[in-house]
Scaffold this active site. Structure first.
Site, PDB file in Angstrom:
ATOM      1  N   ASP A  57      16.505  -1.755  -0.773  1.00 43.16           N
ATOM      2  CA  ASP A  57      15.391  -2.212  -1.604  1.00 43.16           C
ATOM      3  C   ASP A  57      14.871  -3.527  -1.041  1.00 43.16           C
ATOM      4  O   ASP A  57      15.642  -4.465  -0.816  1.00 43.16           O
ATOM      5  CB  ASP A  57      15.905  -2.393  -3.042  1.00 43.16           C
ATOM      6  CG  ASP A  57      14.841  -2.863  -4.002  1.00 43.16           C
ATOM      7  OD1 ASP A  57      13.692  -3.082  -3.569  1.00 43.16           O
ATOM      8  OD2 ASP A  57      15.151  -3.011  -5.190  1.00 43.16           O
ATOM      9  N   ARG A 111      22.469 -11.422  -3.426  1.00 42.82           N
ATOM     10  CA  ARG A 111      21.108 -11.882  -3.143  1.00 42.82           C
ATOM     11  C   ARG A 111      21.160 -13.359  -2.766  1.00 42.82           C
ATOM     12  O   ARG A 111      21.098 -14.247  -3.615  1.00 42.82           O
ATOM     13  CB  ARG A 111      20.197 -11.625  -4.344  1.00 42.82           C
ATOM     14  CG  ARG A 111      20.067 -10.131  -4.651  1.00 42.82           C
ATOM     15  CD  ARG A 111      19.099  -9.836  -5.761  1.00 42.82           C
ATOM     16  NE  ARG A 111      19.045  -8.395  -6.051  1.00 42.82           N
ATOM     17  CZ  ARG A 111      18.387  -7.859  -7.076  1.00 42.82           C
ATOM     18  NH1 ARG A 111      17.711  -8.662  -7.901  1.00 42.82           N
ATOM     19  NH2 ARG A 111      18.398  -6.559  -7.280  1.00 42.82           N
ATOM     20  N   GLN A 126      24.464  -4.269 -11.881  1.00 39.82           N
ATOM     21  CA  GLN A 126      23.618  -3.551 -12.825  1.00 39.82           C
ATOM     22  C   GLN A 126      23.962  -2.065 -12.832  1.00 39.82           C
ATOM     23  O   GLN A 126      24.612  -1.561 -11.920  1.00 39.82           O
ATOM     24  CB  GLN A 126      22.136  -3.748 -12.505  1.00 39.82           C
ATOM     25  CG  GLN A 126      21.672  -3.255 -11.151  1.00 39.82           C
ATOM     26  CD  GLN A 126      20.231  -3.639 -10.856  1.00 39.82           C
ATOM     27  OE1 GLN A 126      19.751  -4.696 -11.243  1.00 39.82           O
ATOM     28  NE2 GLN A 126      19.516  -2.773 -10.147  1.00 39.82           N
ATOM     29  N   ASP A 246       8.779  -3.755 -16.921  1.00 36.47           N
ATOM     30  CA  ASP A 246      10.009  -4.484 -17.239  1.00 36.47           C
ATOM     31  C   ASP A 246      10.275  -4.478 -18.738  1.00 36.47           C
ATOM     32  O   ASP A 246       9.336  -4.628 -19.542  1.00 36.47           O
ATOM     33  CB  ASP A 246       9.903  -5.957 -16.795  1.00 36.47           C
ATOM     34  CG  ASP A 246       9.945  -6.127 -15.281  1.00 36.47           C
ATOM     35  OD1 ASP A 246      10.324  -5.156 -14.592  1.00 36.47           O
ATOM     36  OD2 ASP A 246       9.592  -7.213 -14.803  1.00 36.47           O
ATOM     37  N   GLU A 259      14.450 -10.907 -19.028  1.00 39.30           N
ATOM     38  CA  GLU A 259      14.323  -9.554 -18.480  1.00 39.30           C
ATOM     39  C   GLU A 259      15.675  -8.854 -18.464  1.00 39.30           C
ATOM     40  O   GLU A 259      16.649  -9.370 -17.919  1.00 39.30           O
ATOM     41  CB  GLU A 259      13.763  -9.600 -17.061  1.00 39.30           C
ATOM     42  CG  GLU A 259      13.627  -8.216 -16.415  1.00 39.30           C
ATOM     43  CD  GLU A 259      13.286  -8.286 -14.941  1.00 39.30           C
ATOM     44  OE1 GLU A 259      13.785  -7.423 -14.193  1.00 39.30           O
ATOM     45  OE2 GLU A 259      12.536  -9.199 -14.543  1.00 39.30           O
ATOM     46  N   SER A 262      14.256  -3.572 -14.966  1.00 35.70           N
ATOM     47  CA  SER A 262      13.047  -3.226 -14.227  1.00 35.70           C
ATOM     48  C   SER A 262      13.146  -1.737 -13.925  1.00 35.70           C
ATOM     49  O   SER A 262      14.186  -1.263 -13.464  1.00 35.70           O
ATOM     50  CB  SER A 262      12.967  -4.029 -12.928  1.00 35.70           C
ATOM     51  OG  SER A 262      11.842  -3.638 -12.162  1.00 35.70           O
TER      52      SER A 262
END
Length: 345
Positions: A57, A111, A126, A246, A259, A262
């Site tokens: 991604d 990340r 997630q 979202d 959030e 997504s």
């Protein structure tokens, strides 16, 4: 240090032992509810994929993936996943999943370019999920239906958590409100996208913002999205673009929007080519994933990611994601959080 929110008078309502138990409770209960609600079967997912296949991604297209050479493959480079948005669609084809059914998995990512604060960590965990749909289901109406089912699972999990720990009080509204990012821009034209999210979430408590990735009426994007997984360019009967969005809530502990997910209907052949052209990424059409999609070898699908630590943070009413997960934080952030009553694991 990145901007850190210090909630006035914050005090954790459950201790560290209860927190660890609560994390287990939430993760086990929610994933069972998600699986039942969307008819998803669990699959095992990779931590890394080969570089150069177009499977990883790209997020907003600027984040660097953590990579390393593989000795036994002649030092071919592998990348730690950012998410499994494209890998899941390949898996749907491999498992020959029928329309109306799908898969989910535990996704763990690194990340390295994340800006660390109350909500953002170097470590991302997630539930990544993906389901096969029909051509007729590629509509905003179907997207909304799936969002409502996910939100129902979240609220059921909130109820169980508050029943288990009576000192926690439920705060999520009964229903989730839908609004398109262009409608949101027109409501608050003087505000930034983040400020708009704060205002709409403060008003309704739980909101799904539709259409994220394409340019709005002012020529700017609400937020960035890669051109090759979510469909953010298909126009509906009202002239509004986007089949993604979202799930956001108003989080009273931090006094801001938050959030949780997504997600969206994924690109088909037409929208993939259109979005690659819009973003000037036409060269990706020759990559492994993209060729399989363009050749009709992948099913139409809907999917997304739901933050595990984020959901636990919200339902256990913590002020920092580091109270939920073990990660690396700047020492000055650790010190500040300790002084403010939110010690990081």
């Amino acid at each position: 240090m990145s901007e850190l929110i210090k909630p006035a008078g914050y005090k954790a309502l459950i201790d560290m032992k209860q927190t660890e138990h609560g994390i287990k409770l939430i993760k086990e209960f929610f994933q069972q509810n998600l699986s039942t609600e969307l008819r998803l079967r669990r699959v095992t997912a990779p931590l890394f994929v080969l570089k150069g296949l177009g499977i990883n991604d790209d997020l907003n297209g600027v984040e660097r993936a953590v990579s390393f050479p593989i000795k036994d493959l002649g030092d071919v480079e592998a990348e730690v996943v950012h998410s499994l948005a494209k890998w899941k669609r390949l898996s749907l084809a491999e498992y020959d999943i029928e329309p109306g059914y799908g898969i989910y998995t535990d996704m763990n990512a690194i990340r390295a370019d994340e800006e660390l604060d109350n909500l953002h960590s170097l470590y991302v965990d997630q539930w990544d999920w993906e389901a096969v749909i029909t051509r007729e289901q590629r509509t905003v109406a179907y997207l909304k239906n799936v969002v409502e089912r996910i939100y129902s699972a979240i609220r059921r999990t909130e109820y169980l958590t508050c029943e288990t720990y009576p000192q926690l009080r439920p705060f999520l509204p009964e229903n989730i409100t839908f609004i398109h990012s262009e409608e949101l821009r027109q409501m608050y034209p003087e505000l930034s996208p983040k400020e708009r999210e704060d205002e709409i979430c403060r008003k309704y408590g739980a909101v799904f913002v539709i259409g994220i990735g394409g340019k709005l009426g002012d020529g700017k994007k609400h937020d960035g999205r890669a051109p090759d997984y979510d469909d953010w360019s298909t126009v509906d009967e009202n002239g509004l673009a986007g089949l993604n969005g979202d799930i956001l809530i108003w989080y009273p502990v931090l006094g801001r929007s938050f959030e949780l997910s997504s997600m969206g209907i994924r690109v088909d052949k037409e929208s993939l080519l259109r979005q690659l052209s819009i973003e000037g990424k036409e060269e990706r059409a020759s990559l492994y994933f993209h060729k399989k999609l363009l050749d009709g070898e992948l099913p139409l699908s809907i999917g997304g990611g739901i933050g595990q630590s984020r959901l636990c943070m919200v339902l256990l009413q913590k002020a920092h994601i580091g109270e939920i997960q073990a990660s690396i934080w700047p020492e000055d952030m650790r010190k500040a959080c300790r002084e403010w009553g939110m010690p990081l694991i």
